[in-house]
Design a protein around this motif. Structure first.
Motif, PDB file in Angstrom:
ATOM      1  N   LEU A   1       1.026  -1.281  -0.004  1.00  8.13           N
ATOM      2  CA  LEU A   1       0.046  -0.064   0.140  1.00  8.13           C
ATOM      3  C   LEU A   1       0.955   1.137  -0.059  1.00  8.13           C
ATOM      4  O   LEU A   1       1.829   1.387   0.797  1.00  8.13           O
ATOM      5  CB  LEU A   1      -1.106  -0.104   1.369  1.00  8.13           C
ATOM      6  N   GLY A   2       0.558   2.107  -0.803  1.00  6.91           N
ATOM      7  CA  GLY A   2       1.402   3.546  -0.889  1.00  6.91           C
ATOM      8  C   GLY A   2       2.590   3.154  -1.751  1.00  6.91           C
ATOM      9  O   GLY A   2       3.498   4.283  -1.876  1.00  6.91           O
ATOM     10  N   ARG A   3       3.221   2.164  -2.141  1.00  4.26           N
ATOM     11  CA  ARG A   3       4.211   1.919  -2.808  1.00  4.26           C
ATOM     12  C   ARG A   3       4.252   2.203  -4.279  1.00  4.26           C
ATOM     13  O   ARG A   3       3.137   1.935  -4.801  1.00  4.26           O
ATOM     14  CB  ARG A   3       4.739   0.623  -2.524  1.00  4.26           C
ATOM     15  N   ASN A   4       5.487   2.749  -4.888  1.00  3.32           N
ATOM     16  CA  ASN A   4       5.718   2.675  -6.296  1.00  3.32           C
ATOM     17  C   ASN A   4       5.637   1.454  -6.991  1.00  3.32           C
ATOM     18  O   ASN A   4       6.222   0.337  -6.260  1.00  3.32           O
ATOM     19  CB  ASN A   4       6.624   3.686  -6.671  1.00  3.32           C
ATOM     20  N   ASN A   5       4.876   1.392  -8.087  1.00  5.61           N
ATOM     21  CA  ASN A   5       5.037   0.155  -8.813  1.00  5.61           C
ATOM     22  C   ASN A   5       6.408  -0.154  -9.582  1.00  5.61           C
ATOM     23  O   ASN A   5       6.519   0.155 -10.769  1.00  5.61           O
ATOM     24  CB  ASN A   5       3.986   0.045  -9.837  1.00  5.61           C
TER      25      ASN A   5
ATOM     26  N   LEU B   1       8.457  -1.304  -4.474  1.00  8.26           N
ATOM     27  CA  LEU B   1       7.665  -2.535  -4.065  1.00  8.26           C
ATOM     28  C   LEU B   1       8.917  -3.110  -3.415  1.00  8.26           C
ATOM     29  O   LEU B   1       8.439  -3.762  -2.299  1.00  8.26           O
ATOM     30  CB  LEU B   1       7.142  -3.421  -5.291  1.00  8.26           C
ATOM     31  N   PHE B   2       9.913  -3.319  -3.755  1.00  3.97           N
ATOM     32  CA  PHE B   2      11.150  -3.915  -2.966  1.00  3.97           C
ATOM     33  C   PHE B   2      12.455  -3.321  -3.782  1.00  3.97           C
ATOM     34  O   PHE B   2      12.559  -3.037  -4.922  1.00  3.97           O
ATOM     35  CB  PHE B   2      10.925  -5.477  -2.821  1.00  3.97           C
ATOM     36  N   ILE B   3      13.693  -3.898  -2.931  1.00  4.46           N
ATOM     37  CA  ILE B   3      15.127  -3.404  -3.350  1.00  4.46           C
ATOM     38  C   ILE B   3      15.608  -4.803  -3.792  1.00  4.46           C
ATOM     39  O   ILE B   3      15.380  -5.687  -3.123  1.00  4.46           O
ATOM     40  CB  ILE B   3      15.825  -2.585  -2.674  1.00  4.46           C
ATOM     41  N   LEU B   4      15.882  -5.147  -4.945  1.00  2.78           N
ATOM     42  CA  LEU B   4      16.511  -6.387  -5.526  1.00  2.78           C
ATOM     43  C   LEU B   4      18.120  -6.243  -5.410  1.00  2.78           C
ATOM     44  O   LEU B   4      18.501  -5.573  -6.094  1.00  2.78           O
ATOM     45  CB  LEU B   4      16.264  -6.724  -6.872  1.00  2.78           C
ATOM     46  N   VAL B   5      18.770  -6.765  -4.522  1.00  7.66           N
ATOM     47  CA  VAL B   5      20.283  -6.962  -4.137  1.00  7.66           C
ATOM     48  C   VAL B   5      20.659  -8.270  -5.111  1.00  7.66           C
ATOM     49  O   VAL B   5      20.594  -9.188  -4.864  1.00  7.66           O
ATOM     50  CB  VAL B   5      20.801  -6.998  -3.017  1.00  7.66           C
TER      51      VAL B   5
ATOM     52  N   CYS C   1      11.572  -0.679   3.121  1.00  6.78           N
ATOM     53  CA  CYS C   1      11.011  -1.734   2.351  1.00  6.78           C
ATOM     54  C   CYS C   1      11.526  -2.946   2.364  1.00  6.78           C
ATOM     55  O   CYS C   1      12.805  -3.198   2.907  1.00  6.78           O
ATOM     56  CB  CYS C   1      10.781  -1.215   0.876  1.00  6.78           C
ATOM     57  N   ASN C   2      11.163  -4.103   1.570  1.00  4.67           N
ATOM     58  CA  ASN C   2      11.761  -5.468   1.724  1.00  4.67           C
ATOM     59  C   ASN C   2      12.873  -5.198   0.969  1.00  4.67           C
ATOM     60  O   ASN C   2      12.879  -4.737  -0.397  1.00  4.67           O
ATOM     61  CB  ASN C   2      10.510  -6.151   1.245  1.00  4.67           C
ATOM     62  N   VAL C   3      13.906  -5.953   1.163  1.00  8.60           N
ATOM     63  CA  VAL C   3      15.031  -6.176   0.340  1.00  8.60           C
ATOM     64  C   VAL C   3      15.224  -7.656   0.140  1.00  8.60           C
ATOM     65  O   VAL C   3      15.368  -8.554   1.016  1.00  8.60           O
ATOM     66  CB  VAL C   3      16.347  -5.827   1.080  1.00  8.60           C
ATOM     67  N   ILE C   4      15.211  -8.013  -1.224  1.00  5.69           N
ATOM     68  CA  ILE C   4      15.394  -9.408  -1.580  1.00  5.69           C
ATOM     69  C   ILE C   4      16.769  -9.656  -2.277  1.00  5.69           C
ATOM     70  O   ILE C   4      17.200  -8.861  -3.030  1.00  5.69           O
ATOM     71  CB  ILE C   4      14.250  -9.699  -2.569  1.00  5.69           C
TER      72      ILE C   4
END
Length: 182
Positions: A19-23, A56-60, A85-88
């Motif tokens: 919710l409220g996150r950029n796509n 939505l998340f950061i991808l490392v 935010c979530n970091v994957i």
């Protein structure tokens, strides 16, 4: 009516969701040895900046042979403390074949870990490393690659186990990455 109100976060329930996150997804690569302060600073800034963009998340994306423990710990802190935010982690493979040694720590700090086929994670036993080429020449016959003493190894094992457990992974698995006897 009362002016400024001081909010106590303990009084509010918060959770990470979309919710409220950029796509969008922001990708931050770790493509080489974790050896330089300037690259670690760039990683820290990239995580903080990306987080502020509300993805939505950061991808490392990880493909590293490892590196310095102090710099890896700073990268882990950027992931666990600075990211809103979530970091994957995506262990993509490539030149080094995965998230080895300090790279395993970076992956364990992430909320989720995904691995490409034929990649690896682990091999995080602490070893001595020379600071420069001259030190390497002077020490390579003596102690280059020696396993670091038990005191430092136990701290590193506990650190990795803590990272794993923060994301509901077995701490014993992380300890085994450091200690070949586990």
């Amino acid at each position: 009516e009362k002016g400024l109100l001081k909010l106590t976060l303990k009084e509010w329930e918060s959770k990470r969701d979309n919710l409220g996150r950029n796509n969008k997804v922001i990708i931050v690569p770790v493509d080489d040895a974790i050896m330089y302060e300037i690259e670690t600073e760039a990683f820290e800034k990239a995580i903080a900046s990306a987080s502020q963009e509300g993805p939505l998340f950061i991808l490392v994306e990880i493909d590293t042979p490892g590196g310095r423990v102090d710099l890896a710990q700073r990268m882990c802190t950027a992931i666990t403390k600075d990211a809103d935010c979530n970091v994957i982690a995506f262990i993509k493979g490539g030149q080094y074949g995965g998230a080895i040694s300090a790279g395993a720590a970076v992956a364990l700090a992430c909320n989720k870990i995904y691995m490409a086929n034929n990649t690896v994670i682990g091999g995080a036993t602490l070893i001595t490393m020379p600071k420069n080429k001259q030190d390497y020449e002077n020490t390579r016959k003596k102690n280059y690659g020696d396993i670091v003493d038990e005191k430092l190894s136990s701290i590193w094992r506990a650190y990795l186990a803590s990272l794993a457990q923060q994301n509901n992974r077995p701490g014993l698995l992380a300890r085994a990455m450091v200690d070949r006897d586990i």
